[in-house]
Enzyme design. Sequence first.
Site, PDB file in Angstrom:
ATOM      1  N   HIS A  78      36.205  44.978  43.151  1.00 36.73           N
ATOM      2  CA  HIS A  78      35.463  45.287  41.907  1.00 36.73           C
ATOM      3  C   HIS A  78      33.947  46.176  41.907  1.00 36.73           C
ATOM      4  CE1 HIS A  78      33.638  44.120  38.353  1.00 36.73           C
ATOM      5  NE2 HIS A  78      32.454  43.266  39.106  1.00 36.73           N
TER       6      HIS A  78
ATOM      7  N   CYS B 154      36.307  48.036  35.708  1.00 37.43           N
ATOM      8  CA  CYS B 154      34.712  47.759  35.949  1.00 37.43           C
ATOM      9  C   CYS B 154      33.978  49.148  36.663  1.00 37.43           C
ATOM     10  CB  CYS B 154      34.766  46.649  37.054  1.00 37.43           C
ATOM     11  SG  CYS B 154      35.985  47.007  38.582  1.00 37.43           S
TER      12      CYS B 154
END
Length: 1354
Positions: A483, A177
Amino acid sequence: MVPGEENQLVPKEIENAAEEPRVLCIIQDTTNSKTVNERITLNLPASTPLRKLFEDVANKVGYINGTFDLVWGNGINTADMPPLDHSSDKSLLDANFEPGKKNFLHLTDKDGEQPQILLEDSSAVDDSVHDRFIGPLPREGSVGSTSDYVSQSYSYSSILNKSETGYVGLVNQAMTCYLNSLLQTLFMTPEFRNALYKWEFEESEEDPVTSIPYQLQRLFVLLQTSKKRAIETTDVTRSFGWDSSEAWQQHDVQELCRVMFDALEQKWKQTEQADLINELYQGKLKDYVRCLECGYEGWRIDTYLDIPLVIRPYGSSQAFASVEEALHAFIQPEILDGPNQYFCERCKKKCDARKGLRFLHFPYLLTLQLKRFDFDYTTMHRIKLNDRMTFPEELDMSTFIDIEDEKSPQTESCTDSGAENEGSCHSDQMSNDFSNDDGVDEGICLESNSGTEKISKPGLEKNSLIYELFSVMVHSGSAAGGHYYACIKSFSDEQWYSFNDQHVSRITQEDIKKTHGGSSGSRGYYSSAFASSTNAYMLIYRLKDPARNAKFLEVDEYPEHIKNLVQRERELEEQEKRQREIERNTCKIKLFCLHPVKQVMMENKLEVHKDKTLKEAVEMAYKMMDLEEIIPLDCCRLVKYDEFHDYLERSYEGEEDTPMGLLLGGVKSTYMFDLLLETRKPDQIFQSYKPGEVMVKVHVVDLKAETVAAPITVRAYLNQTVTEFKQLISKAIYLPAETMRIVLERCYNDLRLLSVSSKTLKAEGFFRSNKVFVESSETLDYQMAFTDSHLRKLLDRHANTIRLFVLLPEQSPGSYSKRTAYQKAGGDSGNGDDCGRVKGPAGSLKSVEAILEESTEKLKSLSLQQQQDGDNGDSSKSTETSDFENIESPLNERDSSASVDNRELDQHIQTSDPENFQSEERSDSDVNNDRSTSSVDSDILSSSHSSDTLCNADNAQIPLANGLDSHSITSSRRTKANEGKKETWDTAEEDSGTDSEYDESGKSRGEIQYMYFKAERYAADEGSGEGHKWLMVHVDKRITLAAFKQHLEPFVGVLSSHFKVFRVYASNQEFESVRLNETLSSFSDDNKITIRLGRALKKGEYRVKVYQLLVNEQEPCKFLLDAVFAKGMTVRQSKEELIPQLREQCGLELSIDRFRLRKKTWKNPGTVFLDYHIYEEDINISSNWEVFLEVLDGVEKMKSMSQLAVLSRRWRPSEMRLDPFQEVVLESSSVDELREKLNEISGIPLEDIEFAKGRGTFPCDISVLDIHQDLDWNPKVSTLNVWPLYICDDGAVIFYRDKTEELMELTDEQRNEMMKKESSRLQKTGHRVTYSPRKEKALKIYLDGAPNKDLTQD
């Protein structure tokens, strides 16, 4: 991570959005129409008609309405539920949808056909639908991070398809990510994208796979032109030199940015883009120190790519409120006074000074890193600071620049020695990416970074430094993991978008403000060690300058090579689309076939287009199974098959021209059945299989021959009676139905006689596939109760018999040669007669037990003599005495009258001579009266391999020193310990619950139960070597290991106590089976067993691997031999046992006082075992234990457990070398005593001794280039058993040095040469050049497309 559905909450604002109740619909796409199955969420008014629901789902998913079904998915079997009516005007409330709750639906195929995908130009989505989405959606099916961004406080206005946002997402490979966020930011930067497009790849000069700029170019083209919702980044990461494991490494996005920019600079050398990174991202600042007495200023100019801003000053509980406040703190100078005074070159003394930073030039693209990650020295954890820090949409940097300092040309700048020595308080914050000596540190695997930095003059006036925010890289999670995603403003429409991996959604300015951070409640400085929150981590601003602000290139403005690239990528995408279309219409189903010659079930996967006919599918399967040369095509057909139940469901007569899609019920991801390619002989005809029939495998039993035949298959109906079923079988196998007995095996060894003639097969428990045994004879057994009948016993034996392959030793001593001689004299030895008896010289039959008596005659005589000498006053003839002459074997009588044709050893399990066997046990272990062995040690019973214990097969075949007369490990103590005492034969075998081969009565355990054993010769596999002999053994798996070993005695040629049984697993790894009272129930058909000569373990004994410790050798750990240690034995006694074995097996002549035993943990030496220590009392011992044997140079210095033995090694920095190890024995854990001992052996004055603890596995190797600064020298402790040393046991490694000894100065050539030597040395020993106790994998981009194997580039 994607939260479970049961944990998802319905946001409160959705429930209160309108007075009318709303229905939350969660629809999961279960079709195979797309490569990624989506899950969509709709929040609709309860009055919405079903027709409108279908329209909204079609628009959202991109399918043509009417080509898919929606069925309930709330834990209901969807196969039993009718689909919703797509044309109904019934409201959701009337259709049983529940307001305020989650209503789960499955999107499925319609009539076996997959949904048709809606072309983009034909889709028109009503914007009013957007308000119904609850965003952003979790990322389905990805494992991108430990905490993906899902927050209730975010109610993005929409989650749009690519056709609506115009943007394509990036697929998260696993934990990439951070990479996706940076790539999307670079793509949305016009100046970077346009410059990348202008660069042209020359295929003749470089491999496209390893070219980073080319793969970025391809990715950007796909992001701009692809019709997919998301595209892969694997080609880009492959150009970085990463493999699939890198996808599971989570890294910092700011670190990736610096590493990628450095890699691009290296790739763009000698091109028009060579200075692109500097032109866009590089700024300048001055690091200065000004004397407060004379005004002299020393300074140097540094360049930066990003500005790191502290969230909270160290030790403060108050965070900076805004980015502007943090920038002011960044350039705030500090006063150097007191002990931190600065040495002024002009004043020639230490003076108070002002030290700080001044910005000279800001880049066109300004990157700010918010330092949210910190380290808590109290808890020793990394933490994340979630404090609120605001940042403006427009940032005026004119207040932070120093125009006066811009006049200072670089040629006049100096680096003052004082400034360099004192260092900068901001040095840990700066990203000095272009220093010449940071090539390795920045993660780029290069030999060097050459060239000097050009500092361009500022081209902007102070009053024109207005920057506009266009990218916010957000981190959601904690310091332990999280994330990344990016919020980016498009310069095309000034609209903000969220790029969250494959999801791209439109957001608002309010959503950006929510990334400022902040947490509820009062928290201490380190209170957020494991808190998870979502906030901005990196900010990228662009200078507002109409003259420089670029727009994205239009298609007609593309360079010619980009137009060609676009065309190629479109063609590839179309080709992929066509391939996917074929895949979507291809039926994939398991295919089985029983090979007509080999009679082996083969398995494959049949992939056939749904429009292909059954006849064409048969031909494909025929070729797939390679039957062309074996049988004709017309002798094959496909039938519906259930592999799990081994059941033929139906045949397809008359449907040869039917499409496979119809026969199989459509194209599906999985099928609940399989296909079987059935074959027949040319003179046979295929049987018709009808739905509703059950298949029965019939085994015919012959009671006289005691055989169970291979099965034949018949088909019956569940409503048939037992009488009708008997008549059906009678026709198939030609046996009379009147005397027929049918036994149904419902599950393993669950046998049921079908005795009620009027009962139906269904009532008797028949299912799809069944197994029955049939016997039809007029014997008396027919009239006996089934549980007592011979048939029941035979079937029970059949169910529990397994086939094992036993590899015998190459050469078996003693009776093996005699047995072979008898076999040769008696004639044919390969016909199976050796299973039960062996023919003697005169043609008479000898039992196995008779052979054993002959093979151990010498041993019996010796044992008898010993017994008579020790027990001349005992006249008892009990089972515990050793009078061999009065023993009769029941088996001898039975075998002497047995039939010559009997090929099986079918008998009660018992030894031929219990007393003889116990005598052999005694001669092997002698008497154990002088040590406690009353029970089996718990460590033996804790093995995780059922009855197996791990053994090193490579070292297992060690020749016995004394053959059959091998003595006990306590034989040296036996005579004195038992002089004048009455000996008994049970000693350590009294407890009937232990691993003894006898119960408390002294009789073999096998006498209690009837077991089956049959052995015959087996042709050895190729490559097994000459001398190897195989047995194929059929044995009842309920037999104990002890009894099994006794049955193998005639074939091995020695008693069971003198050979070991090793189980061979699929990986050819061998484990010794040692639990004699356990059965063979863990074994299965065709398992392999290896027999090795050597004394088997008895209760309380452990097999120990002995390694020699060679502290000053390149390989300090050398295997010597396997030994046996016993519970209750002293260390000195075990050393006495080892001396002859070391002499005979290893050629080591050692006296008992010239070597020691010590603990071995992996390769690390540990506690020194003293001679008086007792195993199990003072020393814990376990299965497969390992010990070090260390040869001593002199007298043993370790006399007490209070002493501490450490291994010291002197480091000589002036010579750049390490001395050999020397042992130091300490009376206490005092550091002062350690210094005194080091002073004694080295002569270094006490006050000049510095020491450090070695790190890692022994010998704690470290490069001589690193040892001087990498180790924690001279720790401030007074004892060795506290942090950071924690030296509490023997064997620790201590490096020491003379602090007055100067480090040798090396030239670059000498350093490089030494580096190569050290790398080679450490690579051979398995140690790395550098060591870190908790090494995180560094982020690297390899410019040659593959990792650099040089260990120095760690």
